[in-house]
Design a protein around this motif. Structure first.
Motif, mmCIF file in Angstrom:
data_model
loop_
_atom_site.group_PDB
_atom_site.id
_atom_site.type_symbol
_atom_site.label_atom_id
_atom_site.label_comp_id
_atom_site.label_asym_id
_atom_site.label_seq_id
_atom_site.Cartn_x
_atom_site.Cartn_y
_atom_site.Cartn_z
ATOM 1 N N PRO B 133 47.632 -12.033 78.827
ATOM 2 C CA PRO B 133 46.879 -10.777 78.871
ATOM 3 C C PRO B 133 47.819 -9.591 78.711
ATOM 4 O O PRO B 133 48.896 -9.578 79.312
ATOM 5 C CB PRO B 133 46.247 -10.777 80.261
ATOM 6 N N ALA B 134 47.407 -8.606 77.918
ATOM 7 C CA ALA B 134 48.271 -7.468 77.640
ATOM 8 C C ALA B 134 48.603 -6.698 78.908
ATOM 9 O O ALA B 134 49.653 -6.066 79.000
ATOM 10 C CB ALA B 134 47.620 -6.550 76.618
ATOM 11 N N GLY B 135 47.718 -6.763 79.912
ATOM 12 C CA GLY B 135 47.967 -6.041 81.154
ATOM 13 C C GLY B 135 49.141 -6.585 81.941
ATOM 14 O O GLY B 135 49.652 -5.931 82.850
ATOM 15 N N GLU B 136 49.568 -7.804 81.614
ATOM 16 C CA GLU B 136 50.685 -8.396 82.356
ATOM 17 C C GLU B 136 52.034 -8.071 81.727
ATOM 18 O O GLU B 136 53.064 -8.489 82.239
ATOM 19 C CB GLU B 136 50.520 -9.926 82.412
ATOM 20 N N LEU B 137 52.039 -7.354 80.609
ATOM 21 C CA LEU B 137 53.297 -7.072 79.925
ATOM 22 C C LEU B 137 53.954 -5.816 80.488
ATOM 23 O O LEU B 137 53.312 -5.000 81.142
ATOM 24 C CB LEU B 137 53.049 -6.877 78.423
ATOM 25 N N SER B 138 55.247 -5.645 80.175
ATOM 26 C CA SER B 138 55.962 -4.442 80.606
ATOM 27 C C SER B 138 55.520 -3.250 79.760
ATOM 28 O O SER B 138 54.873 -3.416 78.726
ATOM 29 C CB SER B 138 57.466 -4.655 80.432
ATOM 30 N N GLY B 139 55.905 -2.048 80.208
ATOM 31 C CA GLY B 139 55.485 -0.827 79.517
ATOM 32 C C GLY B 139 55.874 -0.833 78.045
ATOM 33 O O GLY B 139 55.065 -0.526 77.165
ATOM 34 N N GLY B 140 57.122 -1.200 77.765
ATOM 35 C CA GLY B 140 57.596 -1.200 76.380
ATOM 36 C C GLY B 140 56.852 -2.227 75.529
ATOM 37 O O GLY B 140 56.507 -1.952 74.377
ATOM 38 N N GLU B 162 52.915 10.192 72.113
ATOM 39 C CA GLU B 162 53.958 9.897 73.090
ATOM 40 C C GLU B 162 54.159 8.403 73.309
ATOM 41 O O GLU B 162 53.919 7.875 74.390
ATOM 42 C CB GLU B 162 53.632 10.575 74.428
ATOM 43 N N PRO B 163 54.621 7.705 72.277
ATOM 44 C CA PRO B 163 54.778 6.255 72.400
ATOM 45 C C PRO B 163 55.821 5.843 73.428
ATOM 46 O O PRO B 163 55.802 4.723 73.908
ATOM 47 C CB PRO B 163 55.211 5.818 70.994
ATOM 48 N N THR B 164 56.726 6.754 73.806
ATOM 49 C CA THR B 164 57.790 6.347 74.729
ATOM 50 C C THR B 164 57.567 6.904 76.132
ATOM 51 O O THR B 164 58.475 6.862 76.958
ATOM 52 C CB THR B 164 59.170 6.816 74.230
ATOM 53 N N ALA B 165 56.365 7.413 76.416
ATOM 54 C CA ALA B 165 56.100 7.959 77.750
ATOM 55 C C ALA B 165 56.261 6.855 78.795
ATOM 56 O O ALA B 165 55.659 5.796 78.680
ATOM 57 C CB ALA B 165 54.698 8.546 77.805
ATOM 58 N N GLY B 166 57.088 7.116 79.779
ATOM 59 C CA GLY B 166 57.203 6.198 80.908
ATOM 60 C C GLY B 166 58.010 4.947 80.668
ATOM 61 O O GLY B 166 57.925 4.021 81.459
ATOM 62 N N PRO B 169 65.193 4.521 78.887
ATOM 63 C CA PRO B 169 65.895 4.989 77.679
ATOM 64 C C PRO B 169 66.223 3.841 76.719
ATOM 65 O O PRO B 169 66.131 4.023 75.498
ATOM 66 C CB PRO B 169 67.174 5.624 78.241
ATOM 67 N N ILE B 170 66.592 2.673 77.254
ATOM 68 C CA ILE B 170 66.937 1.552 76.369
ATOM 69 C C ILE B 170 65.716 1.121 75.572
ATOM 70 O O ILE B 170 65.774 0.937 74.353
ATOM 71 C CB ILE B 170 67.482 0.363 77.192
ATOM 72 N N VAL B 171 64.584 0.987 76.295
ATOM 73 C CA VAL B 171 63.346 0.580 75.630
ATOM 74 C C VAL B 171 62.924 1.642 74.624
ATOM 75 O O VAL B 171 62.429 1.336 73.535
ATOM 76 C CB VAL B 171 62.230 0.324 76.672
ATOM 77 N N MET B 172 63.175 2.921 74.989
ATOM 78 C CA MET B 172 62.816 4.006 74.077
ATOM 79 C C MET B 172 63.564 3.853 72.746
ATOM 80 O O MET B 172 62.965 3.960 71.678
ATOM 81 C CB MET B 172 63.172 5.349 74.717
ATOM 82 N N ASP B 173 64.869 3.569 72.830
ATOM 83 C CA ASP B 173 65.650 3.375 71.602
ATOM 84 C C ASP B 173 65.094 2.221 70.776
ATOM 85 O O ASP B 173 64.968 2.320 69.549
ATOM 86 C CB ASP B 173 67.123 3.101 71.950
ATOM 87 N N GLU B 174 64.735 1.124 71.479
ATOM 88 C CA GLU B 174 64.155 -0.029 70.775
ATOM 89 C C GLU B 174 62.881 0.364 70.048
ATOM 90 O O GLU B 174 62.675 0.028 68.884
ATOM 91 C CB GLU B 174 63.813 -1.135 71.776
ATOM 92 N N LYS B 197 64.999 15.411 71.528
ATOM 93 C CA LYS B 197 66.277 15.201 70.835
ATOM 94 C C LYS B 197 66.290 13.862 70.104
ATOM 95 O O LYS B 197 66.576 13.791 68.901
ATOM 96 C CB LYS B 197 67.419 15.249 71.854
ATOM 97 N N GLN B 198 65.974 12.800 70.852
ATOM 98 C CA GLN B 198 66.007 11.457 70.265
ATOM 99 C C GLN B 198 64.998 11.333 69.131
ATOM 100 O O GLN B 198 65.260 10.704 68.107
ATOM 101 C CB GLN B 198 65.712 10.399 71.328
ATOM 102 N N ALA B 199 63.834 11.953 69.336
ATOM 103 C CA ALA B 199 62.790 11.830 68.323
ATOM 104 C C ALA B 199 63.182 12.555 67.038
ATOM 105 O O ALA B 199 62.999 12.036 65.936
ATOM 106 C CB ALA B 199 61.467 12.380 68.865
ATOM 107 N N LEU B 200 63.746 13.751 67.190
ATOM 108 C CA LEU B 200 64.143 14.508 65.991
ATOM 109 C C LEU B 200 65.264 13.794 65.234
ATOM 110 O O LEU B 200 65.391 13.928 64.024
ATOM 111 C CB LEU B 200 64.584 15.927 66.382
ATOM 112 N N ASN B 201 66.043 13.011 65.991
ATOM 113 C CA ASN B 201 67.091 12.222 65.372
ATOM 114 C C ASN B 201 66.575 11.251 64.313
ATOM 115 O O ASN B 201 67.242 10.994 63.317
ATOM 116 C CB ASN B 201 67.813 11.418 66.458
ATOM 117 N N ILE B 202 65.413 10.681 64.555
ATOM 118 C CA ILE B 202 64.874 9.715 63.595
ATOM 119 C C ILE B 202 63.843 10.353 62.676
ATOM 120 O O ILE B 202 63.283 9.692 61.806
ATOM 121 C CB ILE B 202 64.227 8.491 64.303
ATOM 122 N N ALA B 203 63.574 11.661 62.865
ATOM 123 C CA ALA B 203 62.476 12.288 62.125
ATOM 124 C C ALA B 203 62.944 12.833 60.782
ATOM 125 O O ALA B 203 64.050 13.335 60.651
ATOM 126 C CB ALA B 203 61.874 13.421 62.951
#
Lengths: 336, 236
Positions: B133-140, B162-166, B169-174, B197-203
């Motif tokens: 079940p998707a509810g059992e997965l981690s945030g990322g 806001e795909p990286t909300a919550g 940082p490691i998961v955000m980079d992934e 900052k991170q988002a503009l880096n890939i934008a």
């Protein structure tokens, strides 16, 4: 040894077999309630009377079939008439959905408004049933009455106690099992079943995924009405058909759905059997049972925990206790 | 240069009497990543919802591949090739990962197993957890389910709120790496981000919004280099 066997047979005859049949009927009723709650998000108080309406349709068509000389042999004719009863209940449900519930859905009314509206629908269905078929007791079971008679069982085993198995009891359990398996198959395997679960889980995301809410609502009513008719007919076959008893069944059915975790089909089934067995075990007279088990003890009373008139108190107490201790029910409720 | 693939031009509107957006313009090309950044309450999410048809517009128009789509409902925009991943409630928690993807493909009548394989290829962890079940997965992982679900319609535009909300940082980079991979398949990506900052880096393109208006619009690189943007919005 024989005494222990006698005690067990006695218990099976008066508690286990009736409890299993009654539990199956409650479970089917609770499944309908839980499904409506999961998808339409309200407690449908009209479900008991929908059961009565469906059973009434089945009885009326049973009479037609019997009049035409068609029977199902050893099985009750009502099983043949069941599809017609289901059709009637589905049509009635869809009419009420169109005329009553859809209006409140469009307004995005709070759940309590739906609940009160369903009470109104309950009184209307109640009135229709009483007008059409009357308020009296109707027995419509035909075909073979018993699969095992108590006397045959005694002769077969040589025990003092007999175990009777009525055909309606076996039919109830078998039909309930088939219906449950079919329902779970539908919910977990079919595209529409999955869409219903998705809609119940997250309405906004379901809309975003292109799931048509009208179709989900339509399927929900069809399934709930079919479940109600089957539950109502099985209950009527097993006991007898009386419109008022279906109104009274509302309490144990809701208790079953809530105890199991409303919105959770597994919970509805578990809750149905839990409530049924609690009712039967608490109101059973244990005097003879213990006379067998403890030789030389002649209890003075009947050893009944609660008189049968109070059987509805059992559901009520379980309901209150569960709501106090574990409000989400035994299995976490809310979504299907 | 031809008109952008997706553009919300001069969007003005709000939920009630008062406007939230004031002549706001957002655009993105196929295969590009466009990021909307700005302080809290600047109307970033609102602007994206306006592009997706979840906000009534008084002025301005939204065009997808040169066609005006103002009159389409969000559901119709999904059919037209737009995928949307909301910030919250973006997975069916009680359904398995595989069922989530199937529901994403609900509007498709054809065989979508190929698309599902592609999603599993892009997010290998989802293939591993397909029956959970998707509810059992981690945030990322949930965010990957959410993006995977939106990809199931084979959209030409993917909008992420806001795909990286919550997430850490490691998961955000992934996640940003995955988003780059999605863009590389030729999909236009428009996203709202807190981690500017991170988002503009890939934008490829960045929109800095303040109080419902465009404040700065440039390439991600140029915005990161702009001293004023750095001082006001990127914390120096």
């Amino acid at each position: 040894m024989t005494d222990t066997l006698n005690a067990l047979v006695l218990f099976a005859n008066f508690v286990f077999v009736p409890g299993l049949a009654y539990g199956s009927q409650l479970a089917l009723g609770a499944l309908g309630v839980t499904l409506i709650y999961a998808v339409l998000r309200f407690s449908n108080f009209a479900h008991g009377d929908l059961m009565a309406f469906g059973a009434m349709g089945t009885i009326l068509f049973t009479w037609v079939l019997q009049g035409a000389g068609i029977t199902a042999g050893p099985l009750p004719t009502a099983l043949l008439a069941l599809p017609v009863g289901i059709l009637g209940a589905v049509i009635l449900s869809l009419i009420f959905d169109r005329t009553v519930y859809r209006f409140y859905r469009a307004q995005r009314a709070p759940p309590v408004v739906f609940v009160i509206a369903s009470v109104g629908v309950m009184f209307m269905i109640n009135g229709i049933v009483r007008l059409v078929i009357g308020v009296g007791d109707i027995r419509f079971a035909d075909g073979g009455r018993f699969i095992i008679r108590a006397r045959e069982f005694r002769e077969m085993t040589g025990l003092a106690e007999g175990l009777a198995l009525r055909s309606t009891q076996l039919i109830t359990v078998v039909v309930a099992l088939v219906v449950m398996v079919a329902l779970f198959y539908f919910l977990n395997r079919s595209r529409m079943g999955k869409a219903m679960r998705a809609y119940s889980d997250n309405e906004d995301l379901a809309l975003l995924s292109g799931i048509n809410p009208d179709r989900v609502v339509l399927y929900t009513w069809i399934i709930a009405a079919a479940l109600a008719t089957i539950a109502g007919t099985l209950y009527g076959l097993d006991k007898s058909f009386k419109p008022f008893t279906y109104f009274q069944l509302l309490l144990p059915i809701f208790a079953a759905a809530i105890v199991g975790g409303i919105g959770n089909p597994f919970g509805a089934i578990a809750g149905g059997y839990l409530i049924a067995f609690s009712e039967v075990t608490v109101t059973y007279l244990y005097r003879k049972f213990f006379t067998y088990l403890i030789p030389g003890w002649e209890p003075e009373g009947l050893l009944q925990l609660l008189s049968t008139e109070y059987k509805f108190a059992v559901s009520f107490v379980i309901l209150v206790v569960v709501l106090l201790i574990r409000p989400t029910g035994l299995f976490r409720g809310k979504t299907i | 240069m031809s008109a952008p693939y997706l553009i919300g031009e001069g969007m003005t509107g709000g939920y009630g009497a008062a406007d939230i957006l004031h002549s706001c313009t957002l655009s993105v090309e196929k295969g590009e990543i466009a990021v909307i950044v700005g302080p809290n309450g600047a109307g970033k999410s609102t602007a994206m919802k306006a592009v997706f048809g979840m906000l009534p517009l008084r002025e301005g128009e939204v065009r997808l591949g040169n066609e005006v789509i103002n009159s389409l409902t969000p559901q119709e925009r999904v059919r037209a090739g737009m995928g949307f991943v909301p910030q919250t409630g973006n997975v069916f928690t009680s359904l398995t990962v595989r069922e989530n993807l199937e529901m994403g493909a609900f509007i498709r009548e054809d065989d979508f197993s190929e698309t599902m394989d592609l999603v599993f290829e892009l997010f290998p962890i989802l293939a591993e957890k397909a029956a959970q079940p998707a509810g059992e997965l981690s945030g990322g992982q949930r965010q990957q389910v959410a993006v995977g679900r939106a990809l199931m319609t084979k959209p030409s535009v993917l909008m992420l709120d806001e795909p990286t909300a919550g997430v850490s940082p490691i998961v955000m980079d992934e996640l940003f790496d995955k988003i780059l991979e999605v863009a590389a398949t030729g999909i236009a990506i428009l996203m709202v981000e807190q981690n500017a900052k991170q988002a503009l880096n890939i934008a490829d393109k960045g929109f800095v919004m303040v109080q419902g208006r465009n404040r700065f619009t440039d390439t991600g690189e140029a915005l990161l280099a702009d001293p004023e943007v750095r001082r006001s919005f990127l914390g120096g």
